[in-house]
Every structure is written in C-alpha cells, then in structure tokens.
Design a protein around this motif. Structure first.
Motif, PDB file in Angstrom:
ATOM      1  N   GLY A   1      25.406  48.117   4.038  1.00  0.00           N
ATOM      2  CA  GLY A   1      26.290  47.122   4.660  1.00  0.00           C
ATOM      3  C   GLY A   1      26.596  47.454   6.102  1.00  0.00           C
ATOM      4  O   GLY A   1      26.318  48.559   6.590  1.00  0.00           O
ATOM      5  N   GLY A   2      27.179  46.486   6.792  1.00  0.00           N
ATOM      6  CA  GLY A   2      27.448  46.618   8.216  1.00  0.00           C
ATOM      7  C   GLY A   2      28.279  47.851   8.539  1.00  0.00           C
ATOM      8  O   GLY A   2      28.002  48.577   9.497  1.00  0.00           O
ATOM      9  N   SER A   3      29.304  48.116   7.712  1.00  0.00           N
ATOM     10  CA  SER A   3      30.180  49.246   8.008  1.00  0.00           C
ATOM     11  C   SER A   3      29.513  50.588   7.723  1.00  0.00           C
ATOM     12  O   SER A   3      30.033  51.633   8.104  1.00  0.00           O
ATOM     13  N   ALA A   4      28.332  50.565   7.042  1.00  0.00           N
ATOM     14  CA  ALA A   4      27.607  51.816   6.819  1.00  0.00           C
ATOM     15  C   ALA A   4      26.978  52.312   8.120  1.00  0.00           C
ATOM     16  O   ALA A   4      26.570  53.460   8.218  1.00  0.00           O
ATOM     17  N   LEU A   5      26.898  51.417   9.127  1.00  0.00           N
ATOM     18  CA  LEU A   5      26.375  51.817  10.431  1.00  0.00           C
ATOM     19  C   LEU A   5      27.432  52.527  11.257  1.00  0.00           C
ATOM     20  O   LEU A   5      27.154  53.054  12.320  1.00  0.00           O
TER      21      LEU A   5
END
Lengths: 143, 608
Positions: free
Chosen positions: B557-561
């Motif tokens: 997911g986006g927040s994993a970046l």
C-alpha cells in the motif's frame, strides 16, 4: 609611498562584533536601531557610501547608492556578516555577507525599518525572521 | 499468447500490470500508475483506467489492438471517515491572565501592584505600588521617561505590560530594571485599578511564582477556595518565560471538561457503553470486548454524537455518488488520544492552551460497488473484453506472493489512506481478511492538529519526509544530525526554521516548535495509527489470534512507501518471530501493484 599604512581595515577587524548599518537617508534610522536593541544585538553606524569612503565606486560618482548596495557593503564590513542599508529614498535593506550581492534577505521601505532591525538581529542570533507587520500598519491610522 | 492487463482501482491511485500469458504462465511486461479519477468504484474511474492502460502499453511498446482483456478487481466495499473533538477547554471569563511567550520580555524578577494606565502614572501618589500598562502609540523613550519620572517621585512602579515589542528598549532606558512583558496585543482589555503581578524569568528559565498555585495564592492572599479557582491559571502559565496575572473580583479561568458523551459499541453478542472522555485506550479495550462490531452509536446532543454524525455525513456523501440507499452500519472504529492547541477563550495576547482531544476514525461496509456499470463503460472506451473478478484481498495476497522470499502462510498488511486492511492466506489457499478504520489520512490529521498547522498540505509533507533545520543560508541539518549543503542561498523565510525537504523542494514549517517536537509528533502519530492497527489487524486474521502462526507478513500500500512506518511495524511484530518487511511485488515493483499483479496471476492460473 612606503611607510604610509592604511589602518582603517585593521581597526575594523579589532572592533567588537556588531551589525553594521550604512544609512544615506535619515528616515527610519531610529526605528532600525530600536529593532536591533530590542533583540539585544550590538550595532555600529557607518557612513552612507557603499565602501565607507575608502575608495570611490562607480556608483558613488554618479547617482547615489541603493539600499541593497549599502546593505551588502555593510554586511561585508560587519564581523557578524550582517548589514543594513538605508538609501536617500528611504528604502531599507537587510543583507548577509555570504549571500549574492543582488539577492538580499529583505528589502522594504522606511515604515518597516523597525522590522528590518529585528530581522537583522535575528540573522545573527539564528532565530526565524519576524512576520511582516502588515496587521499593525493597518491598525495604526485608527489611533 | 494473450496480452492481458490487470487494473487495480484504489482510493487514491489506479495501477496497472501488463502481462503476456502463455502455457508457461504469465510473463510480466511492466506496470503503470496514475491517480484515480472520481470516487473509487464509480463510472468516474473510466478516464483514469484508460490512461493507466495506455501508459502500460506504450511503456512496453505494445499496441492497444493486441490487448485481449482488461481485468478489474471487485473493489473493497468499505468507506472510512474521520472526526476529532476536544474534550477539555480553557475559558477565561474577565481577563485575568496573560500567559503568552513574547520572544523578548525584559528585566527579571517579580513585580506586584495595582494596574495603572501609562497616562495616569503622573497622578499616582508616592509610595503606591503600581504596574504600568502602556497601550498602542506610546513610544519607548516616552514610556521609559514616564516610568523613571514616577519612580523619582517615589511611586513604586514594579513592572509593566506594553503592547509594542518594546520591553528591552524600555528597560535599557531605566535607571534600575523592572520586569516588562511586551507584545500584548489586546492591552486595552487589561483591567485597570486591579491588583496584578508581572513575572519575567532569566533567559533560559521559566516563571516560578505565577506558574505555582500557592505562589499566586501568596501574592493575592487567596483562601483555599479561591486558590482552587486559580489553579488552571497557574497550570496554563507553566513553561512560559514571562507572565502576567491580574486579579479581578469576578474573574475566573475555568478548566472545563466538555461533556463528551458516551459511545455505544454494539457487537454481535454484547452492547457496551464507553465514555469518550475515558480516553482512547478505554474505548479500544471496550471494542475488543464486543468484537466483531456490528454498529456504533453516539449519545445524541454530545460531542461523540456529533462526531459520528460527521463521519456518517461524510460517508453518505461518498455513497450518494455510487447510488442507492445504503445502510451505514459502522464496522470498525479507531480511537486515538491527541492534543489540540486551541486559542484560549478571552485571552489577551492570543494565547493557546493544549486541550485534550479524541480522534475517531470509523469505517462503514457498503453494499457492492456498481462495478458492472463501470466495466460496461470501460468496454466501450477501450474496445476490449473487461472482466470483473477477484476479491481485492485475495488478489493482494497473490500479488504479495510474487515477492521474493515469501510463501504461505502469508499475511498481507495493506496500509492505505482511509483504511488498514489485512488478509491471511493459509497453506490450503483459504484467504481471511479484515478492514480496519484509520490509516494515512488519520496520521495527517493528527500531525496537522497537534502542531496547530491548519494546513493539510504541510502536514502531508511532514508525514512523508524527514525534517531539517536551516542553520545558515547555505546549509541545513537533517533530523539525524547530518548536514546538507546547498549552492543556491536558501530563501529568507526558511532561515533558522524547521523545514521539510519534499519532492517539491524545501518547505518551511510554519511553527515555533523545535525540530525535536515536530519529529516526536510525527512519529507518535504514525505509531498511534499504523502500529496499533497493524497489530489489531494481524491478531484478527491470525489463527486463534496468535501472531506466531503467521510466518510471513508483507507490507503493501501507499503508506508502505513511507520512510519509517514499515520499520516501526517490523519492530512491533519482531517479538512474535514473524518475518515482516515491505513487499517487492514481482521482485521489482516494491509495495505497489500487488492487486493488479494478482489479477493477472489469477486469470492466468484459471486459463491454464
């Protein structure tokens, strides 16, 4: 002309650390000094020509120096690397010796000389610049 | 050989995965990413999908005519909403204190006396103890001369309150220094003829007497009941370098606890009420007792009632786009304790007080999004077959399994903007998934409100990037202590400020908080939302709630970046002996593209 030594540079180096202010015009000087004093930073007043009279610059012979030129010359003469210039037209400029000559920190008019004093001092002590006093200026005429 | 493209329509991004399917399984040709057009699951998504498909094709050097089919997933039918309410409030009725922190107060020590306007100083009798109040338009030289003259006559001027930023200028012109507090914007509201105290601490110290309830009681000769009333004043002045307290007969500073109301959590078997002012921990503990949650209601006419109404309204707005009457039953809530700097009601110098607040994220399960309508429009827009199929969680697991070094049992943690999703694939291929409220948007909101920024973009930048402090016009010091030098002089607005170095360049953070404090707020917001939710989600999907049974956790997911969230989660689950890390879909895509890849993978598996 050996034997004649110009000691002005040396005297400047020995002088206590201070912000240098070069003022060609009289307006705003008191407010400027008040801003610096309120922040507790020493200031030294110098003459209102860009190079302090040691040598004449091209600008000196013809038209009067601008606030930016005065401020940059003042900053380069200051042991603290911070200078302020006020030109005959009442423009006020705060400069730092390590910035490019044509990119001063702030330039404004004499009504904000106090704010310039505060900001010149804040450059020395490493505090964020003060918010421009727009709201104050608006409320002044009402009093 | 057939050319396929899997498309994942997310809340904020639409991703594509292009692959060629042969007898040996899929051969991935590449992917693309664009922002989602419109609300997820609606026909508005078509332009975004068309764009991402064309981008993936042109990146791989293929033509649209070669495309055999577009695969679209069944969107997760959840919508989340946020609300935040303060549960305490500081109110000053009749101005009794000035607790602001001017940059340059002057003098040092404590002065007490009766408040007198500067113009009236001449009328004071010798021996009188007074505090001078100078309003707008009084020049510092005049002020100093007036105070000095009064002191020469024997009037004991023990301190001063002034409107302009003049404190040092006045004190420097007095024969003996007195404490002066300046930059009091509403100085005309300071009550005159009242007993008052002005305290200024030495540089580097904070006020001692006025921040102590008994100090104020001693100065003003208060009885125990009155002392109880001034306790909030003292508390509000803690940590300030300067302070003024004026004692007015009916003056009062109230430290009010707002009736926050009761949240009723309705589980499948139990129904438990919990007071919101009990705090986030208590709410979450109650939630665990009623799990699985069927719905939640807030007491009408209280803050929590208003909060849930806000969440439901926001969701109703989103749902109205997808059409049809929806039953907005709340499936999960995440409560987070937070602080909100709020302007003190009745303050004279724009003082702020840190008020306690509770942030609530809630999530509603919706009926199925109208994917068939979307598929129909896509079919005509792209002129190819469009298949809708595959539950999002199942597809995410399949995509995650393309990460090198993983195998079943594998859990996927999808850290999105609105929700935190988890899915567990057991050895026998069964997938169990949960959707929890609270994710990136809540982190942004917490950062925004705790730092009092009131600017979502800046908060978003703070969330995504490390901080630095501009130490000169040419270098910044990063939060880890390393220095970074610039050839171009930094803008004057950035000087000596905390800055974020984002994609759009350097951005000063409009706050007086030191870097350490901004960093602490950022990390604690991420911890309160993502670490708490990661553990909650994994416990819900793990067999018997035992994390040790999971084996592999892949963060997507986006927040994993994010530059620190995956590490925080890995640290939190390390104790359970789980392998946890950020996904690397297909060994090249990082935590992105899992669902799109899963769609292709599943389709290829079915046709083989």
């Amino acid at each position: 002309m050996s034997g004649v030594v110009d000691r002005r540079g040396e005297r400047e180096r020995r002088s206590p650390p201070a912000v240098v202010a070069r003022c060609a015009g009289g307006s705003g000087v008191r407010e400027l000094l008040a801003g610096l004093e309120e922040e507790g930073v020493p200031v030294r007043l110098a003459s209102g020509t860009p190079t302090g009279g040691a040598a004449t610059s091209p600008a000196d012979s013809g038209e009067a120096a601008t606030a930016v030129e005065l401020a940059h010359a003042a900053a380069r003469a200051s042991p603290l690397d911070v200078g302020v210039g006020i030109d005959v037209e009442g423009r006020v400029c705060v400069h730092h010796a390590k910035r490019p000559a044509d990119r001063p920190v702030v330039t404004t008019d004499a009504t904000r000389a106090r704010w310039c004093g505060h900001n010149a001092a804040r450059l020395v002590v490493g505090l964020p610049l003060k918010e421009p006093p727009e709201q104050l200026e608006e409320t002044w005429p009402q009093h | 050989m057939t050319l396929l493209v899997g498309v994942d329509i997310g809340n904020s991004t639409t991703e594509a995965c292009l692959a060629e399917c042969g007898p040996d399984g899929p051969r991935y040709l590449g992917g693309a990413l664009t922002s989602t057009s419109g609300v997820k699951g609606t026909a508005d998504n078509v332009p975004g999908v068309v764009k991402v498909v064309q981008e993936a094709l042109s990146a791989a050097g293929r033509d649209q005519h070669e495309l055999a089919a577009v695969l679209v997933n069944e969107a997760t039918p959840v919508i989340s909403g946020l609300a935040m309410e303060t549960i305490t409030e500081t109110v000053i009725t009749e101005s009794t204190m000035i607790g602001h922190n001017p940059d340059t107060p002057a003098g040092a020590g404590l002065g007490t006396g009766t408040t007198v306007a500067f113009a009236e100083l001449g009328a004071c009798a010798p021996g009188e103890r007074v505090i001078c109040v100078a309003g707008a338009g009084v020049d510092f030289e005049d002020a100093a001369a007036g105070i000095a003259a009064a002191r020469d006559r024997g009037v004991e001027v023990t301190g001063a309150v002034v409107q302009a930023d003049d404190a040092n200028l006045i004190v420097n012109r007095l024969p003996t220094p007195i404490p002066v507090v300046d930059e009091v914007t509403l100085v005309e509201k300071v009550p005159l003829g009242m007993p008052a105290a002005v305290e200024v601490a030495e540089p580097g110290r904070t006020v001692r007497t006025l921040s102590n309830s008994y100090g104020i009681a001693t100065l003003f000769d208060l009885d125990p009941d009155q002392t109880r009333l001034v306790a909030p004043v003292a508390r509000a002045l803690v940590g300030n370098r300067s302070a003024v307290v004026v004692r007015t007969p009916s003056g009062d500073v109230a430290d009010r606890r707002i009736p926050a109301g009761t949240l009723t959590l309705i589980g499948e078997h139990a129904r438990l009420p919990v007071g919101v002012d009990a705090g986030a921990e208590e709410i979450m503990a109650t939630l665990r007792r009623v799990t699985p949650l069927a719905d939640a209601t807030g007491e009408a006419g209280t803050h929590v009632g208003g909060m849930l109404a806000t969440v439901r309204d926001a969701m109703a707005e989103t749902l109205s786009d997808t059409g049809g009457e929806q039953d907005a039953a709340i499936q999960d809530v995440l409560a987070v304790d937070t602080f909100v700097p709020q302007r003190v009601t009745g303050a004279l110098a724009g003082e702020f007080a840190l008020e306690n607040a509770v942030a609530l994220a809630a999530m509603v399960r919706t009926s199925r999004a109208p994917m068939e309508a979307l598929a129909g429009q896509l079919r005509s827009a792209l002129d190819v077959d469009v298949h809708v199929g595959g539950v999002e969680a199942d597809m995410a697991v399949l995509g995650a399994l393309t990460t090198p070094g993983t195998r079943r049992p594998l859990a996927v943690l999808d850290l999105g903007g609105g929700s935190t999703d988890a899915a567990l694939a057991t050895g026998d291929g069964e997938v169990h998934s949960v959707h929890l409220a609270g994710a990136g948007d809540l982190v942004t909101k917490l950062i925004d409100s705790e730092l009092g920024l009131d600017n979502r973009d800046v908060a978003e930048d703070i969330k995504k990037n490390p901080l630095a402090k501009a130490e000169s016009f040419f270098h910044v010091r990063m939060e880890d202590g390393t220095a970074r030098f610039f050839d171009e002089p930094l803008p004057a607005e950035a000087f000596a400020r905390v800055v974020v170095l984002g994609e759009g360049g350097m951005r000063p953070v409009p706050t007086r908080h030191p870097l350490e404090k901004v960093r602490r707020v950022r990390r604690s917001a991420k911890h309160k939302v993502f670490v708490v939710n990661a553990l909650r989600a994994l416990e819900r999907v793990a067999p018997g709630g035992n994390l040790r049974e999971i084996g592999f956790v892949v963060v997507l997911g986006g927040s994993a970046l994010d530059f620190e969230i995956p590490d925080m989660i890995a640290e939190a689950v390390a104790a359970a002996g789980v392998v946890c890390g950020t996904g690397n879909v297909r060994g090249s895509e990082g935590p992105r593209n899992a669902v799109a890849t899963g769609l292709v993978d599943e389709h290829a598996g079915r046709t083989r």
